[in-house]
Design a protein around this motif. Structure first.
Motif, mmCIF file in Angstrom:
data_model
loop_
_atom_site.group_PDB
_atom_site.id
_atom_site.type_symbol
_atom_site.label_atom_id
_atom_site.label_comp_id
_atom_site.label_asym_id
_atom_site.label_seq_id
_atom_site.Cartn_x
_atom_site.Cartn_y
_atom_site.Cartn_z
ATOM 1 N N GLU A 245 33.708 39.978 42.036
ATOM 2 C CA GLU A 245 33.830 40.784 43.251
ATOM 3 C C GLU A 245 34.834 40.164 44.219
ATOM 4 O OE1 GLU A 245 31.022 42.498 46.914
ATOM 5 O OE2 GLU A 245 30.155 41.250 45.333
ATOM 6 N N TRP A 246 34.753 38.852 44.408
ATOM 7 C CA TRP A 246 35.688 38.175 45.316
ATOM 8 C C TRP A 246 37.121 38.289 44.805
ATOM 9 C CZ3 TRP A 246 38.718 33.961 43.850
ATOM 10 C CH2 TRP A 246 39.512 33.425 44.877
ATOM 11 N N LEU A 247 37.323 38.090 43.517
ATOM 12 C CA LEU A 247 38.668 38.115 42.946
ATOM 13 C C LEU A 247 39.302 39.498 43.100
ATOM 14 C CD1 LEU A 247 40.668 36.304 41.389
ATOM 15 C CD2 LEU A 247 39.701 37.219 39.275
ATOM 16 N N LEU A 248 38.553 40.548 42.760
ATOM 17 C CA LEU A 248 39.093 41.904 42.867
ATOM 18 C C LEU A 248 39.352 42.285 44.323
ATOM 19 C CD1 LEU A 248 36.955 43.742 40.154
ATOM 20 C CD2 LEU A 248 39.286 42.881 39.952
ATOM 21 N N ASP A 249 38.462 41.878 45.219
ATOM 22 C CA ASP A 249 38.665 42.165 46.643
ATOM 23 C C ASP A 249 39.906 41.460 47.182
ATOM 24 O OD1 ASP A 249 36.466 43.780 46.727
ATOM 25 O OD2 ASP A 249 35.147 42.327 47.709
ATOM 26 N N THR A 250 40.098 40.200 46.766
ATOM 27 C CA THR A 250 41.263 39.439 47.223
ATOM 28 C C THR A 250 42.553 40.078 46.754
ATOM 29 O OG1 THR A 250 39.968 37.385 47.218
ATOM 30 C CG2 THR A 250 42.366 37.168 47.184
ATOM 31 N N VAL A 251 42.590 40.456 45.483
ATOM 32 C CA VAL A 251 43.793 41.091 44.929
ATOM 33 C C VAL A 251 44.073 42.405 45.650
ATOM 34 C CG1 VAL A 251 44.758 42.207 42.895
ATOM 35 C CG2 VAL A 251 43.634 39.985 42.673
ATOM 36 N N ALA A 252 43.034 43.222 45.824
ATOM 37 C CA ALA A 252 43.222 44.523 46.475
ATOM 38 C C ALA A 252 43.724 44.369 47.898
ATOM 39 C CB ALA A 252 41.897 45.297 46.457
ATOM 40 N N LYS B 5 26.657 34.242 39.491
ATOM 41 C CA LYS B 5 27.895 33.510 39.744
ATOM 42 C C LYS B 5 29.114 34.278 39.217
ATOM 43 C CE LYS B 5 27.381 30.713 35.528
ATOM 44 N NZ LYS B 5 27.179 29.350 34.985
ATOM 45 N N ILE B 6 28.968 34.939 38.073
ATOM 46 C CA ILE B 6 30.079 35.717 37.520
ATOM 47 C C ILE B 6 30.318 36.961 38.354
ATOM 48 C CG2 ILE B 6 30.828 37.089 35.536
ATOM 49 C CD1 ILE B 6 29.560 35.048 33.725
ATOM 50 N N ALA B 7 29.244 37.647 38.720
ATOM 51 C CA ALA B 7 29.376 38.857 39.537
ATOM 52 C C ALA B 7 30.025 38.539 40.883
ATOM 53 C CB ALA B 7 28.003 39.496 39.740
ATOM 54 N N ALA B 8 29.626 37.410 41.483
ATOM 55 C CA ALA B 8 30.191 37.029 42.784
ATOM 56 C C ALA B 8 31.675 36.706 42.666
ATOM 57 C CB ALA B 8 29.433 35.836 43.346
#
Length: 300
Positions: A289-296, A283-286
């Protein structure tokens, strides 16, 4: 008097051999050779000064000393295994607990969270808002989003975005309060809206823009949070310091405008932080990954 505890690796080998009564099965469970298992048993027997197993033609059997020792050692390993399973289950199952600020949650995270839930419908997200920096030993949080320089002890941190600030107001307020021939300086002589927890933002931006003197006598109205400050700006009560990433929807729709078009990117930034020593569940890894992808994606 110090407690005498035998070498733990040989003790672990003893537990498996005693449980399986088979050197071959023990070697398979440990992913080592049978001779390596025998050497570890010999180390333990040398430490204890007793023979624990009888080596027979068709395998090994526990001696009387070995049976007595195994009757207490095996339950101890069972307890360790059960305690470990409970700890891992508690940390990896259940909702993902995210700690952050009310403003970040309301203006950035919540509008984007449905996209995460669509990708990971089995992960429940619980958001807790607080001002002080997270303490993972004390606070019920799996991850946190914090503002600062990223130098917090005992955490891993991922940079999300820097703090970019500049004045914002409604198009109607701009039209009404700008000076003759569209001069913008007049805006700074009217009411400046100030967020309590970011009360230095106006002074720092004015210094950056070289406009400190223009606003020296301006009225200032303070609010308890940035969310309330920006709502006051939306209601036409004055001009506020905005954080561009937080006001994306309002700026994109034109409900708020940036009259000076002079953003200042500060050294401090928003970071995703998580414990430095942690068995990172899915759950933390997911979420990371989603948060960094969204920001990028948004920064691009």
């Amino acid at each position: 008097m110090a407690r005498r505890i035998p070498p733990l690796n040989p003790l672990r080998v003893f537990e498996i051999v005693a449980r399986t009564n088979n050197l071959t099965l023990a070697a398979q469970e440990l992913h080592v050779s049978q001779s390596a298992v025998s050497r570890q048993i010999a180390v333990l027997e040398g430490y204890l000064g007793v023979e624990l197993f009888k080596r027979e033609r068709h395998g090994v059997t526990l001696t009387k000393h070995g049976e007595t020792y195994a009757s207490e050692v095996l339950p101890a390993f069972d307890s360790i295994a059960a305690a470990t399973a409970r700890l891992l289950r508690n940390s990896s199952q259940g909702a993902l607990r995210v700690r952050t600020y009310t403003t970040f949650a309301a203006k950035w995270l919540l509008p984007r969270l449905p996209a995460f839930q669509e990708q990971h419908p089995s992960i429940e997200v619980r958001i807790d808002s607080a001002i002080p920096d997270v303490n993972f030993d004390r606070d019920s949080a799996d991850v946190a989003i914090q503002f600062g320089d990223g130098g917090w002890p005992r955490v891993n941190s991922d940079l999300l975005f820097h703090d970019e600030i500049e004045p914002v107001c409604t198009p109607e307020y701009l039209k009404t309060h700008r000076g003759p021939r569209g001069k913008l300086d007049a805006l700074l002589k009217h009411r400046l809206l100030v967020s309590h927890y970011r009360r230095t933002d106006w002074d720092e931006w004015l210094e950056f823009a070289g406009m400190t003197e223009l606003a020296s006598g301006s009225e200032r109205m303070s609010f308890g949070s940035s969310v309330l400050t920006w709502q006051a700006a939306l209601d036409g009560m004055g001009i506020a310091i905005g954080q561009a990433p937080m006001l994306k929807a309002e700026l994109d729709s034109g409900r708020l405008v940036r009259p000076f078009a002079m953003p200042w990117s500060r050294q401090k930034a928003y970071y995703l932080v998580r414990p430095q020593v942690q068995r990172e569940p899915r759950k933390i890894a997911a979420f990371r990954e989603w948060l960094l992808d969204t920001v990028a994606r948004e920064m691009a």
